[in-house]
Structure formats: structure tokens, C-alpha cells
Design an enzyme around this catalytic site. Structure first.
Site, PDB file in Angstrom:
ATOM      1  N   GLU A 102       0.841  -1.195   0.000  1.00 54.62           N
ATOM      2  CA  GLU A 102       0.000   0.000   0.000  1.00 54.62           C
ATOM      3  C   GLU A 102       0.881   1.252   0.000  1.00 54.62           C
ATOM      4  O   GLU A 102       1.843   1.330   0.742  1.00 54.62           O
ATOM      5  CB  GLU A 102      -0.903  -0.015   1.250  1.00 54.62           C
ATOM      6  CG  GLU A 102      -1.830   1.164   1.353  1.00 54.62           C
ATOM      7  CD  GLU A 102      -2.599   1.394   0.052  1.00 54.62           C
ATOM      8  OE1 GLU A 102      -3.297   0.491  -0.406  1.00 54.62           O
ATOM      9  OE2 GLU A 102      -2.478   2.500  -0.517  1.00 54.62           O
ATOM     10  N   GLY A 108       9.557  11.290  10.321  1.00 57.84           N
ATOM     11  CA  GLY A 108       9.094  10.415  11.401  1.00 57.84           C
ATOM     12  C   GLY A 108       7.986   9.539  10.863  1.00 57.84           C
ATOM     13  O   GLY A 108       7.968   9.201   9.673  1.00 57.84           O
ATOM     14  N   CYS A 151       6.244   4.643   9.207  1.00 56.21           N
ATOM     15  CA  CYS A 151       6.770   3.908   8.046  1.00 56.21           C
ATOM     16  C   CYS A 151       8.237   4.176   7.721  1.00 56.21           C
ATOM     17  O   CYS A 151       9.041   3.255   7.727  1.00 56.21           O
ATOM     18  CB  CYS A 151       5.892   4.191   6.832  1.00 56.21           C
ATOM     19  SG  CYS A 151       4.244   3.505   7.038  1.00 56.21           S
ATOM     20  N   LYS A 192      11.054   2.788  10.193  1.00 58.16           N
ATOM     21  CA  LYS A 192      11.138   1.323  10.289  1.00 58.16           C
ATOM     22  C   LYS A 192      11.434   0.689   8.933  1.00 58.16           C
ATOM     23  O   LYS A 192      12.129  -0.323   8.854  1.00 58.16           O
ATOM     24  CB  LYS A 192       9.864   0.742  10.917  1.00 58.16           C
ATOM     25  CG  LYS A 192       8.705   0.554   9.963  1.00 58.16           C
ATOM     26  CD  LYS A 192       7.604  -0.303  10.555  1.00 58.16           C
ATOM     27  CE  LYS A 192       6.347  -0.268   9.711  1.00 58.16           C
ATOM     28  NZ  LYS A 192       6.451  -0.797   8.361  1.00 58.16           N
TER      29      LYS A 192
HETATM   30  P1  NAD Z   1      -1.697   0.189  12.656  1.00 61.36           P
HETATM   31  O1  NAD Z   1      -0.785  -0.112  13.776  1.00 61.36           O
HETATM   32  O2  NAD Z   1      -2.361   1.522  12.574  1.00 61.36           O
HETATM   33  O3  NAD Z   1      -2.859  -0.907  12.598  1.00 61.36           O
HETATM   34  C1  NAD Z   1      -2.659  -2.277  12.700  1.00 61.36           C
HETATM   35  C2  NAD Z   1      -3.925  -2.891  13.227  1.00 61.36           C
HETATM   36  O4  NAD Z   1      -3.813  -4.314  13.174  1.00 61.36           O
HETATM   37  C3  NAD Z   1      -4.231  -2.553  14.700  1.00 61.36           C
HETATM   38  O5  NAD Z   1      -5.537  -2.046  14.818  1.00 61.36           O
HETATM   39  C4  NAD Z   1      -4.070  -3.898  15.432  1.00 61.36           C
HETATM   40  O6  NAD Z   1      -4.940  -4.020  16.545  1.00 61.36           O
HETATM   41  C5  NAD Z   1      -4.429  -4.871  14.320  1.00 61.36           C
HETATM   42  N1  NAD Z   1      -3.912  -6.225  14.558  1.00 61.36           N
HETATM   43  C6  NAD Z   1      -2.667  -6.615  14.904  1.00 61.36           C
HETATM   44  N2  NAD Z   1      -2.602  -7.943  15.028  1.00 61.36           N
HETATM   45  C7  NAD Z   1      -3.833  -8.429  14.719  1.00 61.36           C
HETATM   46  C8  NAD Z   1      -4.412  -9.725  14.665  1.00 61.36           C
HETATM   47  N3  NAD Z   1      -3.682 -10.790  14.952  1.00 61.36           N
HETATM   48  N4  NAD Z   1      -5.694  -9.834  14.311  1.00 61.36           N
HETATM   49  C9  NAD Z   1      -6.433  -8.737  14.048  1.00 61.36           C
HETATM   50  N5  NAD Z   1      -5.950  -7.481  14.088  1.00 61.36           N
HETATM   51  C10 NAD Z   1      -4.673  -7.329  14.423  1.00 61.36           C
HETATM   52  O7  NAD Z   1      -0.853  -0.085  11.334  1.00 61.36           O
HETATM   53  P2  NAD Z   1      -0.951   0.682   9.928  1.00 61.36           P
HETATM   54  O8  NAD Z   1      -0.320   2.038  10.037  1.00 61.36           O
HETATM   55  O9  NAD Z   1      -2.325   0.541   9.370  1.00 61.36           O
HETATM   56  O10 NAD Z   1       0.058  -0.205   9.066  1.00 61.36           O
HETATM   57  C11 NAD Z   1      -0.246  -1.536   8.691  1.00 61.36           C
HETATM   58  C12 NAD Z   1       0.790  -1.990   7.681  1.00 61.36           C
HETATM   59  O11 NAD Z   1       0.704  -1.183   6.499  1.00 61.36           O
HETATM   60  C13 NAD Z   1       2.240  -1.879   8.147  1.00 61.36           C
HETATM   61  O12 NAD Z   1       2.978  -2.923   7.604  1.00 61.36           O
HETATM   62  C14 NAD Z   1       2.695  -0.567   7.553  1.00 61.36           C
HETATM   63  O13 NAD Z   1       4.090  -0.517   7.355  1.00 61.36           O
HETATM   64  C15 NAD Z   1       1.955  -0.562   6.237  1.00 61.36           C
HETATM   65  N6  NAD Z   1       1.695   0.767   5.670  1.00 61.36           N
HETATM   66  C16 NAD Z   1       1.332   1.796   6.490  1.00 61.36           C
HETATM   67  C17 NAD Z   1       1.054   3.034   5.932  1.00 61.36           C
HETATM   68  C18 NAD Z   1       0.679   4.202   6.804  1.00 61.36           C
HETATM   69  O14 NAD Z   1       0.681   5.325   6.314  1.00 61.36           O
HETATM   70  N7  NAD Z   1       0.333   3.993   8.061  1.00 61.36           N
HETATM   71  C19 NAD Z   1       1.137   3.229   4.543  1.00 61.36           C
HETATM   72  C20 NAD Z   1       1.469   2.143   3.737  1.00 61.36           C
HETATM   73  C21 NAD Z   1       1.748   0.910   4.315  1.00 61.36           C
END
Ligand code: NAD
Length: 432
Positions: free
Chosen positions: A149, A258, A261, A264
Site C-alpha cells: 500500500e 518520522g 513507516c 522502520k
Molecule cells: P496500525 O498499527 O495503525 O494498525 C494495525 C492494526 O492491526 C491494529 O488495529 C491492530 O490491533 C491490528 N492487529 C494486529 N494484530 C492483529 C491480529 N492478529 N488480528 C487482528 N488485528 C490485528 O498499522 P498501519 O499504520 O495501518 O500499518 C499496517 C501496515 O501497512 C504496516 O505494515 C505498515 O508498514 C503498512 N503501511 C502503512 C502506511 C501508513 O501510512 N500507516 C502506509 C502504507 C503501508
């Protein structure tokens, strides 16, 4: 299509809502029961512009629902997205424990062919690991797809609905067809859907984030040199960015990157390269430049005041960037920590991140209702996040509230001339 999205964070919730918006039936799953309860009550667990409205509309129309019951959701769905966190492990690698445990849970719930899509940011080889986990748990047929994403927090809905491109790593025809069909409504304006092997799709996400982080660190170093030689980084930035080979975006110097993403992902990319005995030297520099940049505003304050003990510092902006409440790895955190350690008092304002900040700093700092209240009796102002509402302040009002009219602008919101005219001592990035 019937879709399950596991993880209702910034990515999962936005993806789920946007898939529902294009007519799919979506069940979003999270293990965090409080989050699911919040969503089922019609409230938002995070701040993201436009998200609340799209979630409300699709819930009302019965296309979007929230649950903690993963097996039930997976049984209903033809496609299951994994959108859980991949935080930094102790050694800098991406921690895949959440992704793999969700893969196992999905496998155990399977009742027929499913496409399991990895949307989390994961190192090369993860799709194979996910497939191995699923194969070890079920004899039902399945395909594993990598679909990284690229959305930006603060503009996530817009990015998801109108992506620059969609990247799909899929290695069998059935999964390829299903994914092309799913994304077709989002690419009507001609954005490409790029289908490739899983390894390339997985790597593309890291390479994109690492490139963006590199641009930021590069421009921060240019800014630091500007300060030493008496050049103006804004002029330099415009001259450099107007070269079409370079382009204008992501050339703004500041107080370091910061968020959840870039830090890390840069670390994870260095880590999986090093596992193949490759030292990613540029990224090592990108990271160390960023760490230094996060200390610069505090260093400028020390230069101005000598000792910070007993000083009152107003801070505008706590979130790691505007239009989000996310403070993960936010530059405001090391700055405020350094100020508190030096014995300063901090009065902070952020339009959205106060609740999150209270979880980090508790009552060690004061949170104000607006940006002007933060200035009352302050020895200086530090601008850390470039929220739009900070861009055109009432300067005389600011000056009348502050003990001393000194501004440390980590985002270059104003011009030195403008600030001089208003009677401020003004320190910005790359323009002194
Ligand atoms: P986040 O921490 O906001 O959300 C993750 C969610 O997953 C949480 O609500 C957590 O409770 C849930 N979760 C964890 N383990 C679980 C399980 N076993 N069953 C059900 N739910 C579970 O994370 P995010 O920012 O949405 O990022 C998710 C992924 O997408 C990461 O790998 C991140 O690097 C990637 N990403 C993030 C962004 C961004 O802007 N935040 C953009 C692109 C990609």
C-alpha cells in the site's frame, strides 16, 4: 466481491472503507475489541480526513461491518487482506509475528479457495512464508498475493481512491484476474495496475519509502550547508526542483522524517540487505542524518539561550506530519524530551494529536486549546508540524502573548524578512 480485511489501522480501515465504497461487501476484523466497539458505535479510532463520512455511508448501506470474529469473516470472504502492523524488531528487521499469526488464523478458518493478500509492508520472501504457514494448516486451495500500500496518512482516502499506481505481486492466473477485477474501479483515470512477481512487489514498497526518506535527508544536509555558507535553501530547493528529472516534491528541509513507516522501513531494508551480506551505505547515512536533524531545533535554542532551565517553550505541532493524529517517531518527541530534561516548561498545541500526546507525555507538559494559548508567557516558539492553520497567524497577537518574540521554525513556514518586519528573532532551517 466479499472481502475480509484484517487490521483496522490506518491502512486496513482505509482500504476496507474504500473497497466498500466501490461496491464490495467488506468485513473488517481487529483483535482490539475496544477499537471494533468504537467503530461499531460509529466513532473513529483515528483521525484521517474524509474517513468518517465514507465509513458511515457504507455502514448505513450495509456494505461495511466490523468484528473481532476472524474465522466467521474469512468463511464469508473470497479475498482476505492482511493489513496488520509490521513494527521494527529489536535488530531492525520487520517483525512479522502479527502477519504470520493472522495467516495462520485465516488458514484455520478456510472453507474453500481464498486469495490471501498481504497489504502490510513486508520484506522479500514474506509471501512465501505466508504460503508455507497456510499450507501447513489447510488443504483448501489458495493463492497468496503481495499488494503493498502506498497511501499517505493525511490524504489516505484520496490516495486509495485515485492511486498513482497499484502494485500486485501475483504468481498465478486466477489470483491475477481477481485482483485486476477488484482494482479496476480505482484506476479508471488511467493509473497503471502493475502486475509482477511477489518479490518485486515486496521490494518496490521499501524502495519507494527509502527513496523518499533519502530525498528528505539529502535536502536536510543541503539546508545545513546553506546555513554554513549563507545560502537560502528555499531558493536552492526551487532551482533544483524545477529540473524535471528531479521534480519538486519531497524536497522540503525540516526537523527530520518520522511516522510509522519511513524509520522502520529504512531500517528493515538495511536489515534484509545485510542478511544477504550487502551493506546499504546510502540508507545508513539517511538514517544518521535524520537522527541529527531531529536534534537541530533544540541545538538552535541552546545557542540562543545557553541554558534552557526555567525557560518556557511553546510548541506548535505534535503529530509527525499535518492532517494526522499519529505521533509514531514524531520529531516533536525527541525535542520535547530534550526540553524537559534540560528543565524547560513545554506548552504544546496540536489540532488533532493531543489525545495521543497525553499517552506519551502525560501531565509533564501543558496542552492548550489553540495555538495562541501555547504562547502565553513563552520565551520562544518551536514550530514542529506544518499544519495549515499555523501558516497565517496574527503576528502582533503572537508577540503580545510571548515573553520574548523568538521563533524556531522547523518547517520554514514564514520568510525571514516577514518575521523581521514583525519584530521577531527568527531561526529557520537552511536560511541563516
Ligand atoms: P496500525 O498499527 O495503525 O494498525 C494495525 C492494526 O492491526 C491494529 O488495529 C491492530 O490491533 C491490528 N492487529 C494486529 N494484530 C492483529 C491480529 N492478529 N488480528 C487482528 N488485528 C490485528 O498499522 P498501519 O499504520 O495501518 O500499518 C499496517 C501496515 O501497512 C504496516 O505494515 C505498515 O508498514 C503498512 N503501511 C502503512 C502506511 C501508513 O501510512 N500507516 C502506509 C502504507 C503501508
Amino acid at each position: 466481491m466479499k472481502i475480509a480485511v484484517v487490521g483496522t489501522g490506518y491502512v486496513g480501515l482505509v482500504a476496507g472503507a474504500c473497497f466498500a465504497e466501490s461496491g464490495n461487501d467488506v468485513i473488517c476484523i481487529d483483535k482490539d475489541a475496544a477499537k471494533v466497539e468504537t467503530l461499531n458505535a460509529g466513532d473513529m479510532p483515528i483521525y484521517e480526513p474524509g474517513l468518517e463520512e465514507i465509513v458511515r455511508r457504507n455502514r448505513q448501506e450495509g456494505r461495511l461491518s466490523f468484528t473481532t470474529d476472524l474465522p466467521a469473516a474469512v468463511r464469508e470472504a473470497a479475498i482476505a487482506f492482511i493489513a496488520v502492523g509490521t513494527p521494527q524488531g529489536e535488530d531492525g528487521s520487520a517483525d512479522l509475528s502479527h502477519v504470520l499469526s493472522v495467516a495462520r488464523e485465516i488458514a484455520r478458518a478456510m472453507n474453500g479457495y481464498k486469495v490471501i493478500v498481504d497489504k502490510s509492508t513486508v520484506p522479500v520472501g514474506t509471501s512465501r512464508k505466508v504460503a508455507d504457514v497456510i499450507r501447513s494448516e489447510t488443504s483448501h486451495p489458495f493463492s497468496v498475493v503481495s499488494n503493498p500500500e502506498f497511501l499517505k496518512q493525511g490524504a489516505a482516502i484520496e490516495d486509495f481512491m485515485k492511486p498513482d499506481r497499484v502494485v500486485i505481486g501475483a504468481e498465478d492466473e486466477q489470483a491475477r484476474r481477481i485482483m485486476l477485477d477488484l482494482y479496476e474501479p480505482f484506476t479508471r483515470t488511467g493509473a497503471p495496475i502493475m502486475v509482477m512477481d511477489c518479490a518485486s512487489a515486496e521490494l518496490a514498497k521499501y524502495a519507494a519509502n527509502a527513496m523518499l526518506a533519502t530525498r528528505i535527508s539529502f535536502m536536510n544536509e543541503v539546508a545545513n550547508v546553506c546555513e554554513l555558507v549563507g545560502a537560502d535553501v528555499d531558493q536552492v530547493r526551487k532551482a533544483v526542483g524545477s529540473d524535471r528529472r528531479i521534480g519538486t516534491s519531497f524536497l522540503f528541509p525540516g526537523v527530520g522524517y518520522g511516522g510509522s513507516c519511513f524509520p522502520k522501513d529504512v531500517k528493515a531494508m538495511m536489515h534484509f540487505a545485510s542478511e544477504k551480506n550487502y551493506e546499504f551505505k546510502i540508507l545508513e547515512a539517511v538514517e544518521s542524518v535524520n537522527a541529527c536533524q531531529k536534534t537541530r531545533l533544540f541545538a538552535k535554542m541552546q545557542q540562543q539561550f545557553g541554558d534552557m532551565k526555567g525557560r518556557t517553550v511553546a510548541v506548535w505541532g505534535l503529530a509527525f506530519k499535518p492532517k494526522t493524529d499519529d505521533m509514531r517517531e514524531a520529531p516533536s518527541i525527541p525535542l520535547i524530551t530534550a526540553l524537559l530534561e534540560a528543565g524547560a516548561t513545554v506548552q504544546a498545541y496540536d489540532p488533532e494529536a493531543t489525545r495521543v500526546a497525553k499517552g506519551i507525555f502525560g501531565d509533564r507538559i501543558t496542552y492548550t486549546q489553540n495555538n495562541y494559548d501555547a504562547l502565553k508567557g513563552a520565551d520562544c516558539l518551536a514550530i514542529v508540524t506544518e499544519w495549515n492553520e499555523f501558516r497565517r497567524p496574527d503576528f502582533p497577537r503572537m508577540k503580545s502573548l510571548m515573553r520574548e518574540p523568538i521563533v524556531f521554525d522547523g518547517r520554514n513556514l514564514f520568510t525571514p524578512e516577514q518575521m523581521k518586519q514583525h519584530g521577531f528573532r527568527y531561526h529557520s532551517i537552511g536560511r541563516e
